[in-house]
Enzyme design. Sequence first.
Site, mmCIF file in Angstrom:
data_model
loop_
_atom_site.group_PDB
_atom_site.id
_atom_site.type_symbol
_atom_site.label_atom_id
_atom_site.label_comp_id
_atom_site.label_asym_id
_atom_site.label_seq_id
_atom_site.Cartn_x
_atom_site.Cartn_y
_atom_site.Cartn_z
ATOM 1 N N ALA A 1 16.408 4.990 -13.110
ATOM 2 C CA ALA A 1 17.890 4.833 -12.998
ATOM 3 C C ALA A 1 18.461 6.029 -12.985
ATOM 4 O O ALA A 1 19.738 6.015 -12.339
ATOM 5 C CB ALA A 1 18.317 3.945 -13.977
ATOM 6 N N ASP B 1 7.819 4.813 -3.435
ATOM 7 C CA ASP B 1 7.448 5.282 -1.949
ATOM 8 C C ASP B 1 8.584 5.560 -1.022
ATOM 9 O O ASP B 1 8.471 6.099 -0.144
ATOM 10 C CB ASP B 1 6.442 3.960 -1.645
ATOM 11 C CG ASP B 1 5.227 3.823 -2.372
ATOM 12 O OD1 ASP B 1 4.871 4.796 -2.789
ATOM 13 O OD2 ASP B 1 4.978 2.434 -2.362
ATOM 14 N N GLY C 1 0.746 -1.293 -0.007
ATOM 15 C CA GLY C 1 0.009 -0.088 0.051
ATOM 16 C C GLY C 1 0.923 1.171 -0.154
ATOM 17 O O GLY C 1 1.760 1.388 0.776
HETATM 18 O O1 RIB Z 1 3.823 1.471 -4.881
HETATM 19 C C1 RIB Z 1 3.917 0.311 -4.472
HETATM 20 C C2 RIB Z 1 2.439 -0.229 -3.883
HETATM 21 O O2 RIB Z 1 1.385 0.078 -4.946
HETATM 22 C C3 RIB Z 1 2.353 -1.665 -3.632
HETATM 23 O O3 RIB Z 1 2.734 -1.797 -2.250
HETATM 24 C C4 RIB Z 1 0.583 -1.894 -3.706
HETATM 25 O O4 RIB Z 1 -0.034 -2.232 -2.742
HETATM 26 C C5 RIB Z 1 0.198 -0.745 -4.446
HETATM 27 O O5 RIB Z 1 -0.535 0.143 -3.834
#
Ligand code: RIB
Length: 303
Positions: free
Chosen positions: A220, A249, A37
């Site tokens: 990259a 993330d 997530g």
């Molecule tokens: O950005 C990666 C995430 O996107 C994954 O962990 C998946 O859950 C989606 O939400």
Amino acid sequence: MIAVLGSINIDLVARSTRLPRPGETVAGSSAQSVPGGKGANQALAAHRAGAAVRMIGAVGRDMFREAALSILDADGVDISAVRHTEKTTGIAVIMIGEDGENMITIVVGANDDLTEADVDKTLTAMAAGDILMLQLEIPAKLVEYALRLARARGIRTVLNIAPATLDVPYLAPLADILIANETEFELLAAQRLSSSEAQREALLNLHARNGQTIVVTLGAQGAMAAVEGNILHADGLAISPIDTVGAGDTFCGYFAAALDRGDSPEIALRDAAIAGSLACLHPGAQTGIPRHADIRVHTNDPA
Ligand code: RIB
């Protein structure tokens, strides 16, 4: 302090030599269910980068909820603002090919149940200058509400416009800092950007509109940002990626944590680019998120 308002998922990950085409079945080499997530991943990354982090989210009362929160909980992210609802925990079905390419389907489930009351509870306890970080796997109206409330209270906002949705054009101007990958940035700029010169020009133009800090991750090639009239650039590490899921993330979490610490945008961009590279060296969105000490190995900064 950083509050992250966003999604908490369980990632069901299947690997195969190559991704199937529509209507095709291919043999897989492994399958795993791991916490993920975008919201949860970013909260964990900011925490591992050294920030005090509270996660605002929702999970179901089902067999996935404990697993979805397990790493956040074990690492010490504050999950007291995560609510349990009657929907299923969010699920991301992820297929990864040998070349690192991936395809993702998301069933948002409980992430859709977040409310304005969830936002109010945390934001009213935050101080001016604290940071609220958001992405787009929760209802767009709630993102808008949180951005407006944060602005009214002097809370700095970082909006990762991922996944790219049709809500981006009206949500983007409401945030202090935007983070996008190259595809998301094209949506923001409303044009195809086929060269790095075109990217730079679009970045400067968008930045000139309202002075918003805009960060573009370049895979990259690292990342670039428009900050206070200047373009900054940071290289990633030269690596052979194993799994890029969660790398963006990790970048966002590290960038926000550096700003929260009072680091300059240059340092924030440098650390985030290194962290994003390191995240690609391990399978799983959260298991691969590096700790701050891992970044220092590459920057020679004192502990
Ligand atoms: O950005 C990666 C995430 O996107 C994954 O962990 C998946 O859950 C989606 O939400």
